[in-house]
Design an enzyme around this catalytic site. Sequence first.
Site, mmCIF file in Angstrom:
data_model
loop_
_atom_site.group_PDB
_atom_site.id
_atom_site.type_symbol
_atom_site.label_atom_id
_atom_site.label_comp_id
_atom_site.label_asym_id
_atom_site.label_seq_id
_atom_site.Cartn_x
_atom_site.Cartn_y
_atom_site.Cartn_z
ATOM 1 C CG ASP A 1 -1.869 -1.197 1.218
ATOM 2 O OD1 ASP A 1 -2.274 -1.628 0.123
ATOM 3 O OD2 ASP A 1 -2.158 -1.714 2.309
ATOM 4 C CE LYS B 1 2.433 -2.474 -4.318
ATOM 5 N NZ LYS B 1 2.101 -2.034 -2.955
ATOM 6 N N GLY C 1 -4.615 -4.176 -3.717
ATOM 7 C CA GLY C 1 -5.570 -3.132 -4.051
ATOM 8 C C GLY C 1 -4.754 -1.919 -4.439
ATOM 9 C CG HIS C 2 -2.020 -1.961 -6.952
ATOM 10 N ND1 HIS C 2 -1.094 -2.487 -7.802
ATOM 11 C CD2 HIS C 2 -1.773 -2.524 -5.748
ATOM 12 C CE1 HIS C 2 -0.317 -3.337 -7.145
ATOM 13 N NE2 HIS C 2 -0.718 -3.381 -5.890
ATOM 14 C CD GLN D 1 0.740 -8.826 -2.617
ATOM 15 O OE1 GLN D 1 1.405 -9.482 -3.388
ATOM 16 N NE2 GLN D 1 -0.502 -8.486 -2.875
HETATM 17 P P1 GDP Z 1 -0.709 0.378 -3.526
HETATM 18 O O1 GDP Z 1 -1.323 -0.902 -3.055
HETATM 19 O O2 GDP Z 1 0.761 0.416 -3.288
HETATM 20 O O3 GDP Z 1 -1.043 0.706 -4.961
HETATM 21 O O4 GDP Z 1 -1.356 1.538 -2.625
HETATM 22 P P2 GDP Z 1 -2.914 1.694 -2.229
HETATM 23 O O5 GDP Z 1 -3.654 2.195 -3.407
HETATM 24 O O6 GDP Z 1 -3.418 0.476 -1.566
HETATM 25 O O7 GDP Z 1 -2.799 2.774 -1.076
HETATM 26 C C1 GDP Z 1 -2.237 4.029 -1.309
HETATM 27 C C2 GDP Z 1 -3.310 5.103 -1.005
HETATM 28 O O8 GDP Z 1 -2.713 6.358 -0.937
HETATM 29 C C3 GDP Z 1 -4.378 5.194 -2.076
HETATM 30 O O9 GDP Z 1 -5.587 5.580 -1.486
HETATM 31 C C4 GDP Z 1 -3.847 6.312 -2.974
HETATM 32 O O10 GDP Z 1 -4.874 6.984 -3.700
HETATM 33 C C5 GDP Z 1 -3.230 7.209 -1.959
HETATM 34 N N1 GDP Z 1 -2.080 7.997 -2.396
HETATM 35 C C6 GDP Z 1 -1.056 7.634 -3.222
HETATM 36 N N2 GDP Z 1 -0.126 8.611 -3.259
HETATM 37 C C7 GDP Z 1 -0.564 9.582 -2.449
HETATM 38 C C8 GDP Z 1 -0.010 10.842 -2.025
HETATM 39 O O11 GDP Z 1 1.074 11.244 -2.408
HETATM 40 N N3 GDP Z 1 -0.761 11.571 -1.135
HETATM 41 C C9 GDP Z 1 -1.965 11.146 -0.668
HETATM 42 N N4 GDP Z 1 -2.623 11.915 0.209
HETATM 43 N N5 GDP Z 1 -2.514 9.979 -1.053
HETATM 44 C C10 GDP Z 1 -1.806 9.207 -1.909
HETATM 45 P P1 IMO Z 2 -0.908 -4.135 -2.202
HETATM 46 O O1 IMO Z 2 -0.470 -4.683 -3.546
HETATM 47 C C1 IMO Z 2 -0.898 -4.595 2.128
HETATM 48 C C2 IMO Z 2 -0.962 -8.714 3.663
HETATM 49 C C3 IMO Z 2 -2.198 -9.184 4.378
HETATM 50 C C4 IMO Z 2 -1.577 -10.171 5.351
HETATM 51 C C5 IMO Z 2 -0.473 -10.805 4.521
HETATM 52 C C6 IMO Z 2 -0.856 -12.129 3.889
HETATM 53 O O2 IMO Z 2 -2.200 -3.417 -2.254
HETATM 54 O O3 IMO Z 2 0.203 -3.370 -1.576
HETATM 55 P P2 IMO Z 2 -2.406 -12.795 1.828
HETATM 56 O O4 IMO Z 2 -3.855 -12.565 1.579
HETATM 57 O O5 IMO Z 2 -1.500 -12.252 0.792
HETATM 58 O O6 IMO Z 2 -2.099 -14.251 2.124
HETATM 59 O O7 IMO Z 2 -2.096 -12.003 3.213
HETATM 60 O O8 IMO Z 2 -0.158 -9.876 3.517
HETATM 61 N N1 IMO Z 2 -1.204 -8.163 2.307
HETATM 62 C C7 IMO Z 2 -1.142 -6.868 2.001
HETATM 63 N N2 IMO Z 2 -0.930 -5.783 2.775
HETATM 64 N N3 IMO Z 2 -1.033 -4.453 0.801
HETATM 65 C C8 IMO Z 2 -1.210 -5.540 -0.002
HETATM 66 O O9 IMO Z 2 -1.222 -5.463 -1.344
HETATM 67 C C9 IMO Z 2 -1.311 -6.814 0.601
HETATM 68 N N4 IMO Z 2 -1.512 -8.061 0.129
HETATM 69 C C10 IMO Z 2 -1.432 -8.873 1.177
HETATM 70 O O10 IMO Z 2 -2.835 -8.112 5.041
HETATM 71 O O11 IMO Z 2 -0.960 -9.485 6.417
HETATM 72 MG MG MG Z 3 -2.872 -1.537 -1.800
#
Ligand code: GDP
Ligand code: IMO
Ligand code: MG
Length: 429
Positions: free
Chosen positions: A13, A16, A40-41, A225
């Site tokens: 999270d 990416k 979840g991206h 991840q």
């Molecule tokens: P990922 O799994 O690495 O793609 O990240 P996620 O989407 O799960 O979580 C990142 C969160 O931060 C999302 O809600 C993005 O929209 C948000 N986000 C990404 N970059 C920024 C930033 O520079 N500032 C803020 N406030 N939000 C951001």
């Molecule tokens: P993105 O791509 C954050 C965590 C789960 C749990 C562990 C194992 O959005 O960054 P799993 O279901 O993979 O067997 O769970 O890994 N986990 C993540 N945490 N971002 C993710 O993906 C994750 N995908 C799995 O919360 O601790």
């Molecule tokens: Mg994510």
Amino acid sequence: MGNTVVVGLQWGDEGKGKVTDLLAQRADVVVRYQGGNNAGHTVVVGGRTLKLHLVPSGILHPGVLCLMGDGMVVDPLVLCREIDELEANGVSTGQLRISGNAHLIMPYHIRMDEAQERARGASKIGTTQRGIGPAYCDKTARLPHSIRAWDLLDSQRLTERAAAQLELKNRCFTHLLDAEPMTLEEVVEPILAVAPRLTDRIVDGRTVLYERLDAGASVLFEGAQGTFLDLNHGTYPYVTSSHPIAAEACVSAGLGPGAIDRVIGVAKAYTTRVGAGVFVTEQDNEYGNTIRERGHEYGTTTGRPRRCGWLDCVVLRTAARINGAHAIALTLLDVLDAFDTVPVCVAYELDGRTLEYVPSNQDDLVRCRPVYEELPGWQQPIGGCRTWDDLPAAARAYVERLGQLAGTPVGLVGVGADREQTIILPALG
Ligand code: GDP
Ligand code: IMO
Ligand code: MG
């Protein structure tokens, strides 16, 4: 722009999705190289938010081929729902392809994930319960009836394989895990119903990539991840069942390490983690709560509140080495606008010794204590900044200091969720 890997440096999270979407503007192909819909991206463009779980985050760019790589595990039902949602939002998925070698997440994998978590009791991992671990388990078990995307092309073969798998799984459910068995119909029918929608997208991923690369394409590899959820290098056993690290991009795509020109490590300006496991800089207090509310730190996939803490530069330094990161994409810096001082962890202390790198022995890691350096906060909104010079001096100092501590220059700063809320620096290349 050559071939670039986008990899998470923390526990997932990191942003990416945003960074991949941004860099995809200059790419011809985007490959998601591992994981499944545990990811979840989020991509935000012009105020519109898209949440991607399986589809590569280059999909918003028409003309960019988006390939789901061999190293992924794919739930065909989730994929079809995601395609429908994208199309309903006006995003064309015509350029989406699935590598035939990707393994499928079947309904019994999801039940197995739930049952195994229950059986772990107090030491549960906190998985996303999407069937990820059990699907990778079947892959590495090399059973003759393991199911891959190729099998969607032949309904009889898929049914036979599912029947053979289900027999083993049901024995496990009833004899070991105190879970309900499943019928072949409930496993296979939903998959067979969607299979015709996916068959045209199934390709020999490796060969498609070779052809594109031979024609001069630039490929962006999108990790899911993060480094410390890696099966080898993460905080085992509180990890995922794949290899989020940059080297996996080559393993998944069928390329040698020399094919990669650049590795961009994505990191938040602080640290979060979902699920159980060690977290040295965790702030289970008002600081953590402030970060969670300001950063909307609730899981994109499961909605769970994320655990929050200060930036851990020991984690960044170690992750930068594991991945060979050329530059850091630092996201969510704006979340720290609220603090008068911002502590960053510069080292760990263990039994009177100072550690520069995350110890790989988990018994040591859980005993590590953070050594903090307090940096001055900037206490003003930075969401409107678009250049390095727009940033307040204290924010620039924070970015520079963490680059020094991580041993890797910062090449991008995120000041908001929108694609536009990004400052590009020379180190991005
Ligand atoms: P990922 O799994 O690495 O793609 O990240 P996620 O989407 O799960 O979580 C990142 C969160 O931060 C999302 O809600 C993005 O929209 C948000 N986000 C990404 N970059 C920024 C930033 O520079 N500032 C803020 N406030 N939000 C951001
Ligand atoms: P993105 O791509 C954050 C965590 C789960 C749990 C562990 C194992 O959005 O960054 P799993 O279901 O993979 O067997 O769970 O890994 N986990 C993540 N945490 N971002 C993710 O993906 C994750 N995908 C799995 O919360 O601790
Ligand atoms: Mg994510």
